[in-house]
Design a protein around this motif. Structure first.
Motif, PDB file in Angstrom:
ATOM      1  N   SER A  75       0.838  -1.193   0.000  1.00 46.01           N
ATOM      2  CA  SER A  75       0.000   0.000   0.000  1.00 46.01           C
ATOM      3  C   SER A  75       0.872   1.241   0.000  1.00 46.01           C
ATOM      4  CB  SER A  75      -0.910  -0.010   1.243  1.00 46.01           C
ATOM      5  OG  SER A  75      -1.718   1.136   1.268  1.00 46.01           O
ATOM      6  N   LYS A  76       0.974   1.902  -1.178  1.00 43.21           N
ATOM      7  CA  LYS A  76       1.824   3.078  -1.277  1.00 43.21           C
ATOM      8  C   LYS A  76       1.207   4.296  -0.613  1.00 43.21           C
ATOM      9  CE  LYS A  76       3.842   1.491  -5.616  1.00 43.21           C
ATOM     10  NZ  LYS A  76       4.088   1.821  -7.041  1.00 43.21           N
ATOM     11  N   SER A  77      -0.098   4.295  -0.494  1.00 42.28           N
ATOM     12  CA  SER A  77      -0.769   5.439   0.124  1.00 42.28           C
ATOM     13  C   SER A  77      -1.126   5.182   1.580  1.00 42.28           C
ATOM     14  CB  SER A  77      -2.046   5.776  -0.665  1.00 42.28           C
ATOM     15  OG  SER A  77      -2.939   4.661  -0.644  1.00 42.28           O
ATOM     16  N   ARG A  78      -0.472   4.208   2.191  1.00 38.83           N
ATOM     17  CA  ARG A  78      -0.811   3.880   3.572  1.00 38.83           C
ATOM     18  C   ARG A  78      -0.435   5.030   4.495  1.00 38.83           C
ATOM     19  NH1 ARG A  78       2.119   1.467   7.703  1.00 38.83           N
ATOM     20  NH2 ARG A  78       3.853   1.040   6.287  1.00 38.83           N
ATOM     21  N   LYS A  79      -1.379   5.488   5.299  1.00 35.17           N
ATOM     22  CA  LYS A  79      -1.143   6.578   6.219  1.00 35.17           C
ATOM     23  C   LYS A  79      -0.565   6.054   7.525  1.00 35.17           C
ATOM     24  CE  LYS A  79      -4.923   9.405   4.394  1.00 35.17           C
ATOM     25  NZ  LYS A  79      -6.182  10.110   4.724  1.00 35.17           N
ATOM     26  N   ALA A  80       0.373   6.810   8.054  1.00 41.57           N
ATOM     27  CA  ALA A  80       0.954   6.444   9.331  1.00 41.57           C
ATOM     28  C   ALA A  80      -0.067   6.681  10.441  1.00 41.57           C
ATOM     29  CB  ALA A  80       2.218   7.253   9.587  1.00 41.57           C
ATOM     30  N   PHE A  81       0.073   5.924  11.521  1.00 38.87           N
ATOM     31  CA  PHE A  81      -0.824   6.098  12.656  1.00 38.87           C
ATOM     32  C   PHE A  81      -0.549   7.444  13.312  1.00 38.87           C
ATOM     33  CE2 PHE A  81      -2.284   4.996  17.040  1.00 38.87           C
ATOM     34  CZ  PHE A  81      -3.608   4.772  16.698  1.00 38.87           C
ATOM     35  N   ARG A  82      -1.560   7.993  13.937  1.00 41.22           N
ATOM     36  CA  ARG A  82      -1.425   9.319  14.555  1.00 41.22           C
ATOM     37  C   ARG A  82      -0.355   9.312  15.636  1.00 41.22           C
ATOM     38  NH1 ARG A  82      -3.595   8.891  19.503  1.00 41.22           N
ATOM     39  NH2 ARG A  82      -5.173   7.266  19.866  1.00 41.22           N
ATOM     40  N   SER A  83       0.129  10.470  15.951  1.00 38.87           N
ATOM     41  CA  SER A  83       1.163  10.601  16.972  1.00 38.87           C
ATOM     42  C   SER A  83       0.562  10.418  18.366  1.00 38.87           C
ATOM     43  CB  SER A  83       1.842  11.968  16.879  1.00 38.87           C
ATOM     44  OG  SER A  83       0.881  13.001  17.061  1.00 38.87           O
ATOM     45  N   ARG A  84       1.385  10.015  19.313  1.00 37.60           N
ATOM     46  CA  ARG A  84       0.914   9.807  20.683  1.00 37.60           C
ATOM     47  C   ARG A  84       0.661  11.154  21.356  1.00 37.60           C
ATOM     48  NH1 ARG A  84       3.141   9.409  25.697  1.00 37.60           N
ATOM     49  NH2 ARG A  84       5.225   9.816  24.849  1.00 37.60           N
ATOM     50  N   GLY A  85      -0.414  11.230  22.122  1.00 43.12           N
ATOM     51  CA  GLY A  85      -0.730  12.444  22.854  1.00 43.12           C
ATOM     52  C   GLY A  85      -2.048  13.068  22.461  1.00 43.12           C
ATOM     53  N   ASP A  86      -2.737  12.550  21.433  1.00 45.43           N
ATOM     54  CA  ASP A  86      -4.050  13.072  21.080  1.00 45.43           C
ATOM     55  C   ASP A  86      -5.097  12.711  22.131  1.00 45.43           C
ATOM     56  OD1 ASP A  86      -2.931  14.097  18.866  1.00 45.43           O
ATOM     57  OD2 ASP A  86      -3.745  12.642  17.456  1.00 45.43           O
ATOM     58  N   ASP A  87      -4.831  11.667  22.895  1.00 47.21           N
ATOM     59  CA  ASP A  87      -5.701  11.232  23.990  1.00 47.21           C
ATOM     60  C   ASP A  87      -4.936  11.423  25.296  1.00 47.21           C
ATOM     61  OD1 ASP A  87      -7.380  10.027  25.792  1.00 47.21           O
ATOM     62  OD2 ASP A  87      -7.716   8.222  24.617  1.00 47.21           O
ATOM     63  N   GLU A  88      -5.604  12.015  26.304  1.00 51.46           N
ATOM     64  CA  GLU A  88      -4.909  12.275  27.576  1.00 51.46           C
ATOM     65  C   GLU A  88      -4.487  10.995  28.279  1.00 51.46           C
ATOM     66  OE1 GLU A  88      -9.243  11.777  28.472  1.00 51.46           O
ATOM     67  OE2 GLU A  88      -8.046  12.862  26.980  1.00 51.46           O
ATOM     68  N   ARG A  89      -5.162   9.886  27.993  1.00 49.41           N
ATOM     69  CA  ARG A  89      -4.782   8.617  28.618  1.00 49.41           C
ATOM     70  C   ARG A  89      -3.500   8.037  28.032  1.00 49.41           C
ATOM     71  NH1 ARG A  89     -10.021   5.031  28.058  1.00 49.41           N
ATOM     72  NH2 ARG A  89      -9.857   5.903  25.958  1.00 49.41           N
ATOM     73  N   GLU A  90      -3.057   8.571  26.896  1.00 47.88           N
ATOM     74  CA  GLU A  90      -1.796   8.145  26.294  1.00 47.88           C
ATOM     75  C   GLU A  90      -0.616   9.002  26.738  1.00 47.88           C
ATOM     76  OE1 GLU A  90      -3.952   6.692  22.125  1.00 47.88           O
ATOM     77  OE2 GLU A  90      -2.513   8.335  22.130  1.00 47.88           O
ATOM     78  N   MET A  91      -0.855   9.998  27.546  1.00 42.28           N
ATOM     79  CA  MET A  91       0.199  10.886  28.009  1.00 42.28           C
ATOM     80  C   MET A  91       0.732  10.408  29.351  1.00 42.28           C
ATOM     81  SD  MET A  91      -1.644  14.529  27.054  1.00 42.28           S
ATOM     82  CE  MET A  91      -0.204  15.511  27.522  1.00 42.28           C
ATOM     83  N   THR A  92       2.053  10.417  29.506  1.00 41.20           N
ATOM     84  CA  THR A  92       2.654  10.069  30.775  1.00 41.20           C
ATOM     85  C   THR A  92       2.409  11.182  31.792  1.00 41.20           C
ATOM     86  OG1 THR A  92       4.782  11.043  30.183  1.00 41.20           O
ATOM     87  CG2 THR A  92       4.416   8.724  29.589  1.00 41.20           C
ATOM     88  N   THR A  93       2.625  10.863  33.066  1.00 39.51           N
ATOM     89  CA  THR A  93       2.396  11.864  34.106  1.00 39.51           C
ATOM     90  C   THR A  93       3.281  13.100  33.940  1.00 39.51           C
ATOM     91  OG1 THR A  93       1.637  10.168  35.661  1.00 39.51           O
ATOM     92  CG2 THR A  93       2.397  12.249  36.597  1.00 39.51           C
ATOM     93  N   PRO A  94       4.584  12.985  33.625  1.00 40.59           N
ATOM     94  CA  PRO A  94       5.357  14.210  33.351  1.00 40.59           C
ATOM     95  C   PRO A  94       4.809  15.013  32.177  1.00 40.59           C
ATOM     96  CG  PRO A  94       6.845  12.380  33.773  1.00 40.59           C
ATOM     97  CD  PRO A  94       5.464  11.799  33.671  1.00 40.59           C
ATOM     98  N   GLU A  95       4.306  14.328  31.141  1.00 35.86           N
ATOM     99  CA  GLU A  95       3.722  15.051  30.012  1.00 35.86           C
ATOM    100  C   GLU A  95       2.419  15.743  30.406  1.00 35.86           C
ATOM    101  OE1 GLU A  95       5.415  12.101  26.464  1.00 35.86           O
ATOM    102  OE2 GLU A  95       3.363  11.893  27.217  1.00 35.86           O
ATOM    103  N   LEU A  96       1.634  15.102  31.261  1.00 33.14           N
ATOM    104  CA  LEU A  96       0.435  15.750  31.769  1.00 33.14           C
ATOM    105  C   LEU A  96       0.788  16.985  32.589  1.00 33.14           C
ATOM    106  CD1 LEU A  96      -1.883  12.799  32.929  1.00 33.14           C
ATOM    107  CD2 LEU A  96      -2.330  14.419  31.092  1.00 33.14           C
ATOM    108  N   PHE A  97       1.812  16.859  33.410  1.00 32.28           N
ATOM    109  CA  PHE A  97       2.231  17.990  34.238  1.00 32.28           C
ATOM    110  C   PHE A  97       2.691  19.164  33.379  1.00 32.28           C
ATOM    111  CE2 PHE A  97       5.441  20.226  36.827  1.00 32.28           C
ATOM    112  CZ  PHE A  97       4.631  20.587  37.904  1.00 32.28           C
ATOM    113  N   GLN A  98       3.456  18.882  32.344  1.00 32.68           N
ATOM    114  CA  GLN A  98       3.904  19.937  31.449  1.00 32.68           C
ATOM    115  C   GLN A  98       2.726  20.573  30.699  1.00 32.68           C
ATOM    116  OE1 GLN A  98       6.910  21.299  31.100  1.00 32.68           O
ATOM    117  NE2 GLN A  98       7.756  19.965  32.701  1.00 32.68           N
ATOM    118  N   ALA A  99       1.778  19.745  30.281  1.00 36.55           N
ATOM    119  CA  ALA A  99       0.605  20.277  29.576  1.00 36.55           C
ATOM    120  C   ALA A  99      -0.258  21.131  30.499  1.00 36.55           C
ATOM    121  CB  ALA A  99      -0.215  19.130  28.995  1.00 36.55           C
TER     122      ALA A  99
END
Length: 389
Positions: free
Chosen positions: A247-271
């Motif tokens: 599949s030449k047009s295959r899209k990459a999966f979204r980046s981590r962090g669009d969902d707050e449950r995917e963010m680590t505690t330090p990343e939550l603190f910074q946000a």
């Protein structure tokens, strides 16, 4: 040896009694939780032709999530079973008769709860968010990568603009083929014809595409009608693997962090400090407080389990087990509901998360103190054998 030498004899004995039921309860709950998801994943991945390696990888990504559910439950069950058995065998009465209070007996279990609560901060705040994103990414590629056809016997399928595939016999899953014929048109005007008595369709983990394995067949290169005739070439093979589509047009999966449950505690603190363009402040705050509340509550589970494990003599602890299960399940559901309310902005974080957390912690402490007073008041005196001088 160092840990053993620094612990008092009573603490070593109590911890030794706790380890077997805790290990069994934790393993049993993890297997039970993963088994339900295993069946669901197997149905989804089998329909897309994914391999067993993909299934195992996704299950390993789910393990931290279910560990967070099983850890406090296993701790509660293990402490309840251990203390209840000691109470039935009069070991608690003997210790109280030796002027050892129930609070002193509870100390090693309270320390275990504090250690697990500290480890849960790492589990909830770092391991689970990373594993949740890895699971979603792996499941996305397993469902959307490659060509996962549902062939039927005698059906002609176009796997691409230049390739056609057919098979005389196809199993119900669409993966095992018999008497296969493939025609592939080349850019140089030649046609590649492949025949094989048997084949297998799978998802290639390396190429992220559908792979067709063929055995005991032959490859024939011939010219198309608009190209002058030339001699055809025939090549026999024992086994070949063909990637029938990339599949030449295959899209990459979204980046981590669009969902707050995917963010680590330090990343939550910074946000929370600097703001997030994608997630609102109240959503980040409720997620942060929810993780902290879950971890803190684990420290107080041993207090509640010990309080309900000690019952009246010659009476089974069925009522204590039921009450303990109702309290823990009810508190967990209240905390989840409060987290949802706070995330949606319908109530404050303090009211929906920290008020139930405070009541739970105070209730667990009060239950153990009340049980300790009852046990100390009804302790049996130590009898001494006196002899005449």
């Amino acid at each position: 040896m160092l840990i053993r030498s620094t612990l008092p004899t009573l603490d070593r004995y109590l911890l030794k009694q706790l380890i077997p039921p805790f290990t069994i309860a934790l393993g049993t709950m993890l297997v039970a939780l993963l088994l339900e998801r295993l069946l669901t994943l197997f149905n989804h991945l089998a329909s897309s032709g994914s391999s067993i390696a993909t299934l195992i990888t996704l299950l390993s990504d789910l393990l931290p999530h279910y560990m967070g559910l099983a850890l406090p439950a296993a701790l509660c069950i293990a402490i309840f079973m251990t203390v209840n058995r000691m109470s039935d065998h009069n070991e608690i009465d003997v210790l109280c008769a030796g002027h050892i209070s129930l609070l002193r007996i509870s100390q090693p279990y309270i320390k275990v709860g504090a250690i697990l609560a500290t480890l849960s901060l790492l589990l909830y705040g770092y391991i689970q968010p990373i594993a949740r994103y890895d699971y979603r990414e792996g499941f996305y590629f397993a469902k959307h990568t490659g060509w996962a056809p549902h062939l039927q016997s005698g059906m002609f399928a176009s796997t691409s603009s230049t390739t056609m595939l057919t098979a005389d016999r196809v199993d119900h899953g669409g993966a095992r083929l018999k008497n296969i014929f493939i025609r592939n048109l080349k850019d140089n005007g030649k046609a590649e014809l492949i025949t094989a008595p048997r084949g297998l369709l799978t998802i290639s983990e390396r190429d992220q595409a559908t792979q067709l394995d063929l055995w005991d067949g032959q490859v024939i290169h011939v010219n198309t009608p608009d190209v002058p005739d030339d001699h055809a070439t025939v090549t026999h093979f024992e086994h070949i693997a063909r990637v029938i589509e990339r599949s030449k047009s295959r899209k990459a999966f979204r980046s981590r962090g669009d969902d707050e449950r995917e963010m680590t505690t330090p990343e939550l603190f910074q946000a929370l400090r600097h703001g997030s363009p994608r997630i609102s402040y109240i959503v980040l705050r409720s997620e942060m407080d929810f993780r902290l509340a879950r971890a803190i509550s684990i420290m107080f589970i041993p207090l509640l389990a010990i309080a309900f494990a000690i019952g009246r003599k010659r009476r089974r602890s069925v009522v204590g087990q039921i009450m303990l299960a109702i309290i823990l399940v009810g508190f967990n559901e209240i905390l989840l509901f409060g987290h949802s309310m706070a995330t949606n902005g319908k109530a404050s974080v303090w009211l929906t998360i920290w008020v139930p957390e405070f009541l739970f912690c105070i209730g667990c402490t009060a239950a153990l103190l009340a049980r300790s007073q009852v046990s100390w008041r009804h302790r049996k005196p130590v009898l001494l054998n006196r002899t005449s001088p």
